[in-house]
Design a protein around this motif. Sequence first.
Motif, PDB file in Angstrom:
ATOM      1  N   LYS A 119     -31.299 -12.000-103.682  1.00  0.00           N
ATOM      2  CA  LYS A 119     -30.113 -12.874-104.251  1.00  0.00           C
ATOM      3  C   LYS A 119     -29.316 -14.107-103.369  1.00  0.00           C
ATOM      4  CE  LYS A 119     -25.841 -12.018-106.525  1.00  0.00           C
ATOM      5  NZ  LYS A 119     -24.816 -10.946-107.116  1.00  0.00           N
ATOM      6  N   VAL A 120     -29.309 -13.241-102.096  1.00  0.00           N
ATOM      7  CA  VAL A 120     -28.626 -14.256-100.963  1.00  0.00           C
ATOM      8  C   VAL A 120     -29.537 -15.253-100.463  1.00  0.00           C
ATOM      9  CG1 VAL A 120     -28.145 -14.160 -98.361  1.00  0.00           C
ATOM     10  CG2 VAL A 120     -27.334 -12.203 -99.707  1.00  0.00           C
ATOM     11  N   MET A 121     -30.898 -15.108-100.630  1.00  0.00           N
ATOM     12  CA  MET A 121     -31.686 -16.296-100.319  1.00  0.00           C
ATOM     13  C   MET A 121     -31.708 -17.229-101.621  1.00  0.00           C
ATOM     14  SD  MET A 121     -32.489 -15.659 -97.398  1.00  0.00           S
ATOM     15  CE  MET A 121     -34.028 -16.733 -97.080  1.00  0.00           C
ATOM     16  N   GLU A 122     -31.727 -16.983-102.688  1.00  0.00           N
ATOM     17  CA  GLU A 122     -31.824 -17.612-103.972  1.00  0.00           C
ATOM     18  C   GLU A 122     -30.277 -18.334-103.807  1.00  0.00           C
ATOM     19  OE1 GLU A 122     -31.661 -17.082-108.855  1.00  0.00           O
ATOM     20  OE2 GLU A 122     -31.493 -15.507-107.532  1.00  0.00           O
ATOM     21  N   GLY A 123     -29.311 -17.749-103.559  1.00  0.00           N
ATOM     22  CA  GLY A 123     -28.108 -18.736-103.648  1.00  0.00           C
ATOM     23  C   GLY A 123     -27.935 -19.603-102.437  1.00  0.00           C
ATOM     24  N   ALA A 124     -28.695 -19.458-101.287  1.00  0.00           N
ATOM     25  CA  ALA A 124     -28.878 -20.307-100.087  1.00  0.00           C
ATOM     26  C   ALA A 124     -29.520 -21.631-100.612  1.00  0.00           C
ATOM     27  CB  ALA A 124     -29.492 -19.694 -98.985  1.00  0.00           C
ATOM     28  N   ARG A 125     -30.804 -21.370-101.558  1.00  0.00           N
ATOM     29  CA  ARG A 125     -31.481 -22.145-101.932  1.00  0.00           C
ATOM     30  C   ARG A 125     -30.684 -23.278-102.838  1.00  0.00           C
ATOM     31  NH1 ARG A 125     -35.403 -18.255-101.750  1.00  0.00           N
ATOM     32  NH2 ARG A 125     -35.358 -17.857-104.152  1.00  0.00           N
ATOM     33  N   ALA A 126     -29.970 -22.602-103.650  1.00  0.00           N
ATOM     34  CA  ALA A 126     -29.231 -23.190-104.597  1.00  0.00           C
ATOM     35  C   ALA A 126     -28.260 -24.281-103.949  1.00  0.00           C
ATOM     36  CB  ALA A 126     -28.642 -22.333-105.626  1.00  0.00           C
ATOM     37  N   ALA A 127     -27.640 -23.598-102.862  1.00  0.00           N
ATOM     38  CA  ALA A 127     -26.388 -24.169-102.388  1.00  0.00           C
ATOM     39  C   ALA A 127     -27.002 -25.480-101.582  1.00  0.00           C
ATOM     40  CB  ALA A 127     -25.882 -23.302-101.233  1.00  0.00           C
ATOM     41  N   ILE A 128     -28.230 -25.360-101.164  1.00  0.00           N
ATOM     42  CA  ILE A 128     -28.816 -26.589-100.215  1.00  0.00           C
ATOM     43  C   ILE A 128     -29.129 -27.635-101.136  1.00  0.00           C
ATOM     44  CG2 ILE A 128     -30.735 -27.433 -99.096  1.00  0.00           C
ATOM     45  CD1 ILE A 128     -30.964 -24.481 -97.824  1.00  0.00           C
ATOM     46  N   GLU A 129     -29.528 -27.286-102.226  1.00  0.00           N
ATOM     47  CA  GLU A 129     -29.813 -28.252-103.382  1.00  0.00           C
ATOM     48  C   GLU A 129     -28.741 -28.845-103.734  1.00  0.00           C
ATOM     49  OE1 GLU A 129     -31.522 -26.023-106.483  1.00  0.00           O
ATOM     50  OE2 GLU A 129     -33.486 -25.988-105.508  1.00  0.00           O
ATOM     51  N   GLN A 130     -27.393 -28.117-103.693  1.00  0.00           N
ATOM     52  CA  GLN A 130     -26.272 -29.045-103.957  1.00  0.00           C
ATOM     53  C   GLN A 130     -25.359 -29.436-102.906  1.00  0.00           C
ATOM     54  OE1 GLN A 130     -24.155 -25.422-106.089  1.00  0.00           O
ATOM     55  NE2 GLN A 130     -26.091 -25.237-107.546  1.00  0.00           N
ATOM     56  N   ASP A 131     -25.937 -29.395-101.660  1.00  0.00           N
ATOM     57  CA  ASP A 131     -25.448 -29.831-100.588  1.00  0.00           C
ATOM     58  C   ASP A 131     -24.087 -29.251-100.145  1.00  0.00           C
ATOM     59  OD1 ASP A 131     -25.665 -31.246 -98.075  1.00  0.00           O
ATOM     60  OD2 ASP A 131     -24.748 -33.065 -98.860  1.00  0.00           O
ATOM     61  N   THR A 132     -23.950 -27.752-100.699  1.00  0.00           N
ATOM     62  CA  THR A 132     -22.782 -27.076-100.295  1.00  0.00           C
ATOM     63  C   THR A 132     -23.303 -25.837 -99.633  1.00  0.00           C
ATOM     64  OG1 THR A 132     -23.145 -25.833-102.332  1.00  0.00           O
ATOM     65  CG2 THR A 132     -21.713 -27.807-102.383  1.00  0.00           C
ATOM     66  N   PHE A 133     -24.034 -25.967 -98.711  1.00  0.00           N
ATOM     67  CA  PHE A 133     -24.479 -24.815 -97.894  1.00  0.00           C
ATOM     68  C   PHE A 133     -23.510 -24.306 -96.883  1.00  0.00           C
ATOM     69  CE2 PHE A 133     -26.373 -22.334 -94.448  1.00  0.00           C
ATOM     70  CZ  PHE A 133     -27.147 -21.260 -95.148  1.00  0.00           C
ATOM     71  N   PRO A 134     -22.753 -24.956 -95.988  1.00  0.00           N
ATOM     72  CA  PRO A 134     -21.800 -24.427 -95.440  1.00  0.00           C
ATOM     73  C   PRO A 134     -20.848 -23.738 -96.141  1.00  0.00           C
ATOM     74  CG  PRO A 134     -22.442 -26.747 -94.648  1.00  0.00           C
ATOM     75  CD  PRO A 134     -22.935 -26.502 -96.040  1.00  0.00           C
ATOM     76  N   TYR A 182     -21.159 -22.073 -98.851  1.00  0.00           N
ATOM     77  CA  TYR A 182     -21.795 -20.985 -99.399  1.00  0.00           C
ATOM     78  C   TYR A 182     -22.063 -20.015 -98.132  1.00  0.00           C
ATOM     79  CZ  TYR A 182     -25.514 -17.684-100.844  1.00  0.00           C
ATOM     80  OH  TYR A 182     -26.292 -16.552-100.889  1.00  0.00           O
ATOM     81  N   ARG A 183     -22.066 -20.425 -96.855  1.00  0.00           N
ATOM     82  CA  ARG A 183     -22.108 -19.445 -95.863  1.00  0.00           C
ATOM     83  C   ARG A 183     -20.981 -18.919 -95.537  1.00  0.00           C
ATOM     84  NH1 ARG A 183     -22.553 -21.696 -89.768  1.00  0.00           N
ATOM     85  NH2 ARG A 183     -23.531 -19.770 -88.615  1.00  0.00           N
ATOM     86  N   ARG A 184     -19.999 -19.722 -95.600  1.00  0.00           N
ATOM     87  CA  ARG A 184     -18.595 -19.398 -95.562  1.00  0.00           C
ATOM     88  C   ARG A 184     -18.233 -18.572 -96.060  1.00  0.00           C
ATOM     89  NH1 ARG A 184     -16.238 -24.323 -95.597  1.00  0.00           N
ATOM     90  NH2 ARG A 184     -17.187 -24.758 -93.318  1.00  0.00           N
ATOM     91  N   ALA A 185     -18.408 -18.383 -97.558  1.00  0.00           N
ATOM     92  CA  ALA A 185     -17.934 -17.529 -98.834  1.00  0.00           C
ATOM     93  C   ALA A 185     -18.670 -16.385 -98.683  1.00  0.00           C
ATOM     94  CB  ALA A 185     -18.263 -18.145-100.112  1.00  0.00           C
ATOM     95  N   CYS A 186     -19.849 -16.247 -98.224  1.00  0.00           N
ATOM     96  CA  CYS A 186     -20.518 -15.159 -97.992  1.00  0.00           C
ATOM     97  C   CYS A 186     -20.038 -14.257 -96.837  1.00  0.00           C
ATOM     98  CB  CYS A 186     -22.019 -15.217 -97.741  1.00  0.00           C
ATOM     99  SG  CYS A 186     -23.097 -15.776 -99.117  1.00  0.00           S
ATOM    100  N   TYR A 187     -19.893 -15.039 -95.684  1.00  0.00           N
ATOM    101  CA  TYR A 187     -19.167 -14.298 -94.612  1.00  0.00           C
ATOM    102  C   TYR A 187     -17.955 -13.801 -95.052  1.00  0.00           C
ATOM    103  CZ  TYR A 187     -22.013 -15.004 -90.317  1.00  0.00           C
ATOM    104  OH  TYR A 187     -22.686 -15.200 -89.442  1.00  0.00           O
ATOM    105  N   ALA A 188     -16.878 -14.334 -95.736  1.00  0.00           N
ATOM    106  CA  ALA A 188     -15.620 -13.942 -96.292  1.00  0.00           C
ATOM    107  C   ALA A 188     -15.860 -12.535 -96.997  1.00  0.00           C
ATOM    108  CB  ALA A 188     -14.935 -14.880 -96.891  1.00  0.00           C
ATOM    109  N   THR A 189     -16.782 -12.595 -97.910  1.00  0.00           N
ATOM    110  CA  THR A 189     -16.816 -11.257 -98.854  1.00  0.00           C
ATOM    111  C   THR A 189     -17.379 -10.148 -97.928  1.00  0.00           C
ATOM    112  OG1 THR A 189     -19.145 -12.148 -99.606  1.00  0.00           O
ATOM    113  CG2 THR A 189     -17.222 -12.617-100.726  1.00  0.00           C
ATOM    114  N   TRP A 190     -18.221 -10.403 -96.836  1.00  0.00           N
ATOM    115  CA  TRP A 190     -18.834  -9.524 -96.027  1.00  0.00           C
ATOM    116  C   TRP A 190     -17.703  -8.844 -95.024  1.00  0.00           C
ATOM    117  CZ3 TRP A 190     -23.652 -12.924 -94.970  1.00  0.00           C
ATOM    118  CH2 TRP A 190     -24.751 -12.884 -96.099  1.00  0.00           C
ATOM    119  N   GLY A 191     -16.625  -9.856 -94.708  1.00  0.00           N
ATOM    120  CA  GLY A 191     -15.548  -9.189 -94.092  1.00  0.00           C
ATOM    121  C   GLY A 191     -15.927  -9.847 -92.570  1.00  0.00           C
ATOM    122  N   LEU A 192     -16.678 -10.762 -92.338  1.00  0.00           N
ATOM    123  CA  LEU A 192     -17.013 -10.999 -90.891  1.00  0.00           C
ATOM    124  C   LEU A 192     -16.616 -12.234 -90.645  1.00  0.00           C
ATOM    125  CD1 LEU A 192     -21.107 -10.390 -91.480  1.00  0.00           C
ATOM    126  CD2 LEU A 192     -19.376  -8.920 -90.188  1.00  0.00           C
TER     127      LEU A 192
END
Length: 379
Positions: free
Chosen positions: A346-361, A363-373
């Motif tokens: 699921k994480v990798m699928e989200g990464a691929r979709a974010a790159i396609e939408q040119d929103t990867f940074p 996406y990465r920022r949102a994942c870090y936030a939900t992981w508490g990192l």
Amino acid sequence: MSLFTLQKSASSCQARRGELQLPRATVQTPAFMPVGTQGTVKAMTFDEVWELGYRLILGNTYHLYLRPGSERVARFGGLPKFIGWDGAMLTDSGGYQVFSLKDLRKITEEGVTFRSTLDGSKHLFSPERVMEIEHELGADIIMAFDECPPYPATWQYTKDSLDRTLRWEERCLARHNALGGDSTGHLLFGIVQGGSYDDLRAQSALAVSAMDFPGIAIGGVSVGEPVEEMRRITALTTPLLPAHKPRYLMGVGTPSDLLDGIYYGIDMFDCVLPTRMARNGALYTSQGRINISNARWTDEAGPIDPECDCKVCRLHSAAYLRHLHQSKEILYSRLATYHNLAYYAKVMEGARAAIEQDTFPEYRRACYATWGLALPPDA
């Protein structure tokens, strides 16, 4: 058709979206490869691995050479047929394993002489012999034989190791080509080494890039160095590699490690973490990693991850998984491993979709936030 098709590049980082056309499967990148060391992704059936969307898995040359033996695997038509896997496979060179044997091995220009951890028998892994073994195993992608230096290591030790690795990689190419080369369906990837030294990493990246490899890996990371150093090495090395070839970061890592690697332009990853951690009670979720043995899950009627739609989270409570874990039931390993691999997918699928939408940074920022990192400084 080329091995790798670059479909989209991010505008504000090095992330890339692509496709690997392999003899046995088409793989969407960035991609994570589950590790099947002994010809099995531990606790999983291959139908389950496939239904989670994985099309490329990894096997270990050292272990499979010792048992059941590469010649035996060849008689069965190669590793995918031997194990009953319909997707693509990558075999590592066994280099990391033989070098980790320490007192049981000796390194020379010829190769590495080592004693089996199974019966103490003596063996030689030379670049030529490793190519023969990997051809017998029959994976879609095979890796060159390299030396993985320890961390930390002195500059001189790392320089000597790197120079020998580059000579070994030339020998791997020569033997691979003598065996039929990439036309056999076994695509040989080179490996960049150089430890934590910028000049050696650059030397290795440029030298390996100049060789006739269809793909290039970054090795010698995730060997004990701080995560900040792994990020730095990746960020330094990736821009030096050819843009038209797939880039593989070996042995990495956690979900955040994967997103960091993608941010720096990596296309492929493998790691034992999702399967090994699952068996030991650690589960990856949208809220970060949890320990199922903690008492807080004893009476939890909901799933381990309310945001996950895998069949484990749909069908089973966290309390049940904790019960299975505490009771040391085999089913626990099955369910926990399935969930962790589903989460990685699921994480990798989200990464691929974010790159396609040119929103990867973002996406990465949102994942870090939900992981508490905390985000790395480069973000």
